[in-house]
Motif scaffolding. Structure first.
Motif, PDB file in Angstrom:
ATOM      1  N   PHE A  15       0.824  -1.209   0.000  1.00  0.00           N
ATOM      2  CA  PHE A  15       0.000   0.000   0.000  1.00  0.00           C
ATOM      3  C   PHE A  15       0.862   1.266   0.000  1.00  0.00           C
ATOM      4  CE2 PHE A  15      -3.471  -2.725   1.942  1.00  0.00           C
ATOM      5  CZ  PHE A  15      -4.246  -2.703   0.789  1.00  0.00           C
ATOM      6  N   ILE A  16       1.973   1.234   0.715  1.00  0.00           N
ATOM      7  CA  ILE A  16       2.874   2.396   0.728  1.00  0.00           C
ATOM      8  C   ILE A  16       3.493   2.602  -0.652  1.00  0.00           C
ATOM      9  CG2 ILE A  16       5.069   3.257   1.636  1.00  0.00           C
ATOM     10  CD1 ILE A  16       4.302   1.965   4.317  1.00  0.00           C
ATOM     11  N   ILE A  17       3.904   1.518  -1.287  1.00  0.00           N
ATOM     12  CA  ILE A  17       4.488   1.609  -2.635  1.00  0.00           C
ATOM     13  C   ILE A  17       3.465   2.150  -3.627  1.00  0.00           C
ATOM     14  CG2 ILE A  17       5.491   0.273  -4.527  1.00  0.00           C
ATOM     15  CD1 ILE A  17       6.452  -1.723  -2.275  1.00  0.00           C
ATOM     16  N   VAL A  18       2.234   1.631  -3.554  1.00  0.00           N
ATOM     17  CA  VAL A  18       1.169   2.108  -4.453  1.00  0.00           C
ATOM     18  C   VAL A  18       0.884   3.586  -4.199  1.00  0.00           C
ATOM     19  CG1 VAL A  18      -1.272   1.866  -5.052  1.00  0.00           C
ATOM     20  CG2 VAL A  18       0.137  -0.177  -4.720  1.00  0.00           C
TER      21      VAL A  18
ATOM     22  N   VAL B  56       9.492   2.868 -11.973  1.00  0.00           N
ATOM     23  CA  VAL B  56      10.318   1.696 -12.282  1.00  0.00           C
ATOM     24  C   VAL B  56      10.694   0.954 -10.998  1.00  0.00           C
ATOM     25  CG1 VAL B  56      12.512   0.920 -13.259  1.00  0.00           C
ATOM     26  CG2 VAL B  56      11.188   2.674 -14.433  1.00  0.00           C
ATOM     27  N   ALA B  57      10.948   1.693  -9.923  1.00  0.00           N
ATOM     28  CA  ALA B  57      11.324   1.056  -8.650  1.00  0.00           C
ATOM     29  C   ALA B  57      10.138   0.367  -7.990  1.00  0.00           C
ATOM     30  CB  ALA B  57      11.917   2.099  -7.704  1.00  0.00           C
ATOM     31  N   GLY B  58       8.914   0.901  -8.173  1.00  0.00           N
ATOM     32  CA  GLY B  58       7.736   0.343  -7.520  1.00  0.00           C
ATOM     33  C   GLY B  58       7.520  -1.132  -7.805  1.00  0.00           C
ATOM     34  N   PRO B  59       7.432  -1.549  -9.084  1.00  0.00           N
ATOM     35  CA  PRO B  59       7.253  -2.977  -9.373  1.00  0.00           C
ATOM     36  C   PRO B  59       8.403  -3.844  -8.864  1.00  0.00           C
ATOM     37  CG  PRO B  59       6.696  -1.653 -11.287  1.00  0.00           C
ATOM     38  CD  PRO B  59       7.330  -0.723 -10.290  1.00  0.00           C
TER      39      PRO B  59
ATOM     40  N   MET C  80      -2.284  -9.833  -7.333  1.00  0.00           N
ATOM     41  CA  MET C  80      -3.167  -8.816  -6.778  1.00  0.00           C
ATOM     42  C   MET C  80      -2.389  -7.557  -6.414  1.00  0.00           C
ATOM     43  SD  MET C  80      -6.287  -8.272  -6.269  1.00  0.00           S
ATOM     44  CE  MET C  80      -7.048  -6.755  -5.727  1.00  0.00           C
ATOM     45  N   ALA C  81      -1.155  -7.747  -5.917  1.00  0.00           N
ATOM     46  CA  ALA C  81      -0.315  -6.597  -5.579  1.00  0.00           C
ATOM     47  C   ALA C  81       0.012  -5.784  -6.835  1.00  0.00           C
ATOM     48  CB  ALA C  81       0.967  -7.066  -4.898  1.00  0.00           C
ATOM     49  N   PHE C  82       0.317  -6.482  -7.933  1.00  0.00           N
ATOM     50  CA  PHE C  82       0.576  -5.770  -9.183  1.00  0.00           C
ATOM     51  C   PHE C  82      -0.694  -5.114  -9.717  1.00  0.00           C
ATOM     52  CE2 PHE C  82       4.524  -8.382  -9.765  1.00  0.00           C
ATOM     53  CZ  PHE C  82       5.390  -7.312  -9.874  1.00  0.00           C
TER      54      PHE C  82
ATOM     55  N   CYS D  25      -2.907   0.569 -10.610  1.00  0.00           N
ATOM     56  CA  CYS D  25      -3.935   1.623 -10.423  1.00  0.00           C
ATOM     57  C   CYS D  25      -3.312   2.994 -10.254  1.00  0.00           C
ATOM     58  CB  CYS D  25      -4.794   1.320  -9.192  1.00  0.00           C
ATOM     59  SG  CYS D  25      -5.765  -0.186  -9.272  1.00  0.00           S
ATOM     60  N   PHE D  26      -1.986   3.071 -10.115  1.00  0.00           N
ATOM     61  CA  PHE D  26      -1.387   4.331  -9.695  1.00  0.00           C
ATOM     62  C   PHE D  26      -1.658   5.464 -10.678  1.00  0.00           C
ATOM     63  CE2 PHE D  26       2.055   2.969 -12.495  1.00  0.00           C
ATOM     64  CZ  PHE D  26       2.558   4.160 -12.995  1.00  0.00           C
ATOM     65  N   MET D  27      -1.613   5.175 -11.980  1.00  0.00           N
ATOM     66  CA  MET D  27      -1.787   6.250 -12.956  1.00  0.00           C
ATOM     67  C   MET D  27      -3.231   6.768 -13.006  1.00  0.00           C
ATOM     68  SD  MET D  27      -0.237   8.290 -14.980  1.00  0.00           S
ATOM     69  CE  MET D  27       1.287   7.718 -15.727  1.00  0.00           C
TER      70      MET D  27
END
Length: 394
Positions: free
Chosen positions: A15-18, A119-122, A136-138, A143-145
């Protein structure tokens, strides 16, 4: 009990990364939201606003793979933090800019930060999310964009000056930086960055058909999506005769529908759905919806519903492609390079789409844009079959 606590902690990380990705995406179209304020304050015209927006896509077009190299060499968490720091610093610097040239320079730095984050997020999710929950995490990550763009559309009009928009984005990015630094676990640093290794890893990435198929498919998806959504507020104002503010709200709602598709893709992949089928089905629905959206044959409420269906179906594609990147990377350590190549494909579609669509609208009218959407849909259906073959080989 320990496993349950560890699972909760892993989802906190996701959730923090997203959230970091969403905050990075909120920077993309904020010049568009603040365009009237920029025009009255700095005398910036619409072509200049276009430059402030498109610089992100141009940087992403060329910077995806180098960003992947930095993530591989210096660690995914470290690069996410640097990306958020760059966004916070650039937004604060932009808020005190007194000319277009200075503001554009800060947008370049924001664009670099954006590229590092996406690029770092995935790569972080690949490292921190358990394999069973990774699809599910991916799905959440992809959804970020749409989430960032929708939030920008909804929150931007609440500010009384463009400087307030920039200060708010700087503060939010700084908060995300602090939380990520405290909560996200450190990554091991790889080998020192070298141009020789960058060339070698880039050659290896391009030498495998899987990453290229993913990048081309993402480019075609972006071309389809931005064929409609880059000019959706204009289409709504002309077709439905609604105010610009109402068109912005409706566009934000339609964009947010993309999130449903992203989440659905993560769930379907987790349940064993074939990835190429998701891509083929989504692009077919998008292609069919574009006929009803662009041709003046349906009543306005139906057109708006088709915009939402177009967006929701399209959301299946980015989530599927990003989740497939670790599968089709020639080596696990090259996943950031594959993600970088995918992002370059995405940005290529974002750059080409508005330019081609704008030219077609000006020359031939709205109905002519159907040919672009249909052409992109047919090509995307073809690459989905190539994706099927690549997955069979793996």
């Amino acid at each position: 009990m320990e496993k349950r606590a560890a699972a909760r902690q892993n989802w906190v990380h996701v959730f923090i990364i997203v959230a970091a990705g969403i905050i990075a995406a909120m920077q993309v179209i904020k010049p568009s939201i603040a365009a009237p304020l920029l025009k009255s304050s700095l005398g910036i015209d619409l072509p200049s606003v276009g430059w402030l927006i498109s610089i992100f896509a141009l940087l992403g077009m060329f910077g995806g793979i180098p960003a992947g190299a930095f993530v591989t060499a210096w660690g995914d968490r470290r690069m996410l933090l640097w990306g958020l720091f760059a966004i916070a610093l650039a937004a604060a610097s932009g808020a005190v800019s007194t000319s277009f040239e200075l503001l554009l320079a800060t947008r370049v730095l924001e664009g670099i930060g954006f590229t590092l984050v996406i690029v770092a997020g995935p790569a972080l999710i690949t490292r921190l999310a358990p394999e069973k929950t990774r699809p599910m995490a991916f799905g959440l990550w992809s959804c970020f964009m749409p989430a960032g763009i929708a939030l920008s559309m909804l929150c931007g009009p609440l500010f009384s000056s463009w400087q307030a928009v920039w200060w708010a984005s700087s503060i939010v990015a700084a908060i995300a930086f602090a939380i990520s630094m405290i909560v996200l676990p450190s990554s091991r640093r790889g080998s020192p960055f070298s141009w020789k290794e960058l060339r070698s890893n880039t050659r290896a990435t391009f030498g495998s058909s899987g990453p290229i198929i993913l990048a081309i498919t993402f480019a075609l998806y972006s071309l389809q999506f931005f064929t409609i959504f880059s000019f959706l507020p204009v289409l709504l104002t002309e077709r439905m005769n609604v105010s610009l503010q109402a068109a912005g709200t409706l566009s934000a709602i339609a964009t947010a529908m993309n999130i449903l598709g992203n989440l659905a893709a993560g769930m379907l992949i987790g349940k064993g759905a074939q990835r190429w089928v998701l891509v083929a089905a989504a692009t077919l629905v998008m292609g069919l919806c574009s006929f009803g959206i662009l041709l003046p044959i349906l009543p306005n409420p139906i057109v708006l519903l088709l915009c939402m269906l177009f967006s929701a179906a399209g959301g299946l594609i980015p989530a599927t492609l990003i989740a497939t990147a670790p599968v089709l990377s020639s080596k696990p350590r090259l996943t950031p390079f594959t993600i970088g190549l995918i992002m370059q494909g995405s940005n290529l579609g974002q750059v080409i789409g508005p330019i081609v669509v704008g030219s077609f609208i000006q020359a031939f009218g709205w109905s002519s844009v159907v040919t672009i959407s249909a052409f992109a849909a047919v090509l995307c259906m073809s690459t989905s079959l190539l994706l099927r073959q690549a997955l069979r080989i793996r």
